[in-house]
Design a protein around this motif. Sequence first.
Motif, mmCIF file in Angstrom:
data_model
loop_
_atom_site.group_PDB
_atom_site.id
_atom_site.type_symbol
_atom_site.label_atom_id
_atom_site.label_comp_id
_atom_site.label_asym_id
_atom_site.label_seq_id
_atom_site.Cartn_x
_atom_site.Cartn_y
_atom_site.Cartn_z
ATOM 1 N N MET A 1 0.845 -1.177 0.000
ATOM 2 C CA MET A 1 0.000 0.000 0.000
ATOM 3 C C MET A 1 0.892 1.241 0.000
ATOM 4 O O MET A 1 1.812 1.359 0.802
ATOM 5 N N THR A 2 0.564 2.168 -0.871
ATOM 6 C CA THR A 2 1.364 3.384 -0.974
ATOM 7 C C THR A 2 0.991 4.379 0.138
ATOM 8 O O THR A 2 -0.060 4.256 0.770
ATOM 9 N N ALA A 3 1.853 5.342 0.324
ATOM 10 C CA ALA A 3 1.591 6.389 1.324
ATOM 11 C C ALA A 3 0.319 7.163 0.970
ATOM 12 O O ALA A 3 -0.449 7.548 1.857
ATOM 13 N N ARG A 4 0.084 7.348 -0.310
ATOM 14 C CA ARG A 4 -1.113 8.067 -0.759
ATOM 15 C C ARG A 4 -2.379 7.284 -0.407
ATOM 16 O O ARG A 4 -3.351 7.849 0.093
ATOM 17 N N HIS A 5 -2.368 5.976 -0.668
ATOM 18 C CA HIS A 5 -3.525 5.146 -0.333
ATOM 19 C C HIS A 5 -3.775 5.133 1.176
ATOM 20 O O HIS A 5 -4.917 5.195 1.627
ATOM 21 N N LEU A 6 -2.705 5.051 1.934
ATOM 22 C CA LEU A 6 -2.833 5.055 3.389
ATOM 23 C C LEU A 6 -3.414 6.381 3.878
ATOM 24 O O LEU A 6 -4.269 6.402 4.764
ATOM 25 N N ALA A 7 -2.977 7.472 3.290
ATOM 26 C CA ALA A 7 -3.495 8.786 3.675
ATOM 27 C C ALA A 7 -4.996 8.893 3.370
ATOM 28 O O ALA A 7 -5.761 9.427 4.182
#
Length: 180
Positions: A1-7
Amino acid sequence: MTARHLAVLKAVAAMVAVVVASNILVQYPVQALGLAEVLTWGAFTYPLAFLVTDVTNRALGPQAARRAVYAGFAVAVVLSIWLADPRIALASGTAFLLGQLLDISVFNRLRRQSWWRAPLVSSSLGSIADTALFFSLAFAGTEVPWVTLALGDLAVKLAFAVLLLAPFRALSARLAPVPA
């Protein structure tokens, strides 16, 4: 999971928590100081939805903010039907989508102006649209004094639009934009 998805997932979780809490709390008038005909406890939690949307919009852009709103809407409506009155849940979902999407659109148009203008104007306009639609759908035709409750809730939401500028500024400064 990317940082963007997590955000975006964090924004969705915050949105769900705020909306479900607000849908429960809107059923309880503020009894103190004779405000039962003018104000519900939901007025104190719902403005945080605009904070979540505006911080997400600032850090991740309007597309990510819309994703958070759509996902938060879906989960919050299902939970609210279970935890609150179904009429309130459906009215809330409808008003939430209108108010939040308006907020995102206005915020995005003003995002390059003074740091405070986009969140203040977008949250204020979104609150007006959300409040008018929610209270008319949730309580019209009932014995609930919905017009006075709508006006009282709106006054609190507009005050919160100003008060939440400080947390918006602090969170925006801490959250660097996440790359696409």
